[in-house]
Motif scaffolding. Structure first.
Motif, short mmCIF file in Angstrom:
data_model
loop_
_atom_site.label_atom_id
_atom_site.label_comp_id
_atom_site.label_asym_id
_atom_site.label_seq_id
_atom_site.Cartn_x
_atom_site.Cartn_y
_atom_site.Cartn_z
N HIS A 54 -11.25 -2.66 -10.82
CA HIS A 54 -10.81 -2.15 -9.91
C HIS A 54 -9.13 -2.14 -10.19
CE1 HIS A 54 -8.69 -2.42 -5.78
NE2 HIS A 54 -9.82 -1.99 -5.37
N SER B 294 -16.90 3.78 5.61
CA SER B 294 -18.01 4.61 6.17
C SER B 294 -18.92 3.66 5.53
CB SER B 294 -17.52 6.60 5.34
OG SER B 294 -17.13 6.42 4.36
N LEU C 226 -22.38 5.43 3.37
CA LEU C 226 -22.93 6.63 2.46
C LEU C 226 -24.17 6.12 1.35
CD1 LEU C 226 -19.02 7.02 0.58
CD2 LEU C 226 -19.83 8.33 3.12
N ARG D 85 -23.44 2.53 -0.68
CA ARG D 85 -22.76 2.70 -0.89
C ARG D 85 -21.09 2.43 0.08
NH1 ARG D 85 -20.91 3.94 -5.92
NH2 ARG D 85 -19.23 4.96 -5.52
N LYS E 78 -17.38 2.68 2.20
CA LYS E 78 -15.94 2.64 0.98
C LYS E 78 -14.99 2.12 2.21
CE LYS E 78 -12.26 6.92 1.92
NZ LYS E 78 -12.29 8.53 2.95
N SER F 130 -11.44 0.29 3.95
CA SER F 130 -9.84 0.77 4.14
C SER F 130 -9.45 -0.44 3.78
CB SER F 130 -10.11 1.48 5.02
OG SER F 130 -9.91 2.84 5.35
N GLU G 130 -7.79 2.60 -0.58
CA GLU G 130 -9.41 3.19 0.17
C GLU G 130 -9.88 3.13 -1.83
OE1 GLU G 130 -9.04 6.60 2.59
OE2 GLU G 130 -9.56 5.54 4.15
N GLU G 131 -11.46 2.73 -1.42
CA GLU G 131 -12.09 2.94 -2.45
C GLU G 131 -14.00 2.80 -1.96
OE1 GLU G 131 -11.74 -0.26 -5.04
OE2 GLU G 131 -13.54 -1.29 -4.73
N VAL G 132 -14.62 3.28 -2.86
CA VAL G 132 -16.12 3.50 -2.57
C VAL G 132 -16.59 2.46 -3.60
CG1 VAL G 132 -17.94 4.68 -2.64
CG2 VAL G 132 -16.04 5.88 -1.42
N SER G 133 -17.36 1.78 -2.80
CA SER G 133 -18.46 0.64 -3.85
C SER G 133 -19.84 0.78 -3.30
CB SER G 133 -17.78 -0.52 -3.70
OG SER G 133 -16.70 -1.01 -3.86
#
Length: 125
Positions: free
Chosen positions: A11, A65, A67, A72, A74, A76, A82-85
């Motif tokens: 990150h 969101s 996924l 996974r 997302k 905020s 924002e990031e997808v983890s």
């Protein structure tokens, strides 16, 4: 080194983040008893999360969101980034204590306490 700690390693610095209070031992202990499958089943858009970064500081955000069937998410963050983890991850904890309010049912992630009063538990005849 495994799924856990991915965010801490990858990150970027969030200079405008508001620090979130560290999750309580009770919350951490409860969530760590949940299987990854159970966590993925219950994660939902609108839940508040705390994310630990490599500076060992927790930052607040919400699930924007879900996924890959919950594998996974997302996030905020409160500073607008924002990031997808990967999820679950030891550095991502569903927790709204001093971190805003859940906008989804997060009951599965809240430690069971006081569900059975002493009057209702195990009455031997």
């Amino acid at each position: 080194s495994g799924e856990g700690g991915k965010i801490a390693q990858d990150h970027f610095a969030h200079k405008n983040h508001r620090d979130a209070q560290r999750p309580s031992r009770e919350v951490l202990g409860w969530i760590r008893t949940m299987s990854p499958r159970e966590q993925r089943k219950h994660i939902d858009v609108g839940m508040r999360v705390k994310v630990r970064f490599k500076d060992n500081v927790w930052y607040g955000g919400r699930v924007a969101s879900v996924l890959s069937l919950g594998r996974r998410i997302k996030i905020s963050f409160d500073d607008g980034t924002e990031e997808v983890s990967n999820f679950p991850d030891r550095d991502i904890i569903v927790d709204d204590q001093n971190n805003g309010s859940h906008a989804a049912n997060a009951r599965a992630f809240i430690p069971l306490q006081g569900l059975l009063s002493s009057d209702d538990s195990k009455v031997d005849g």
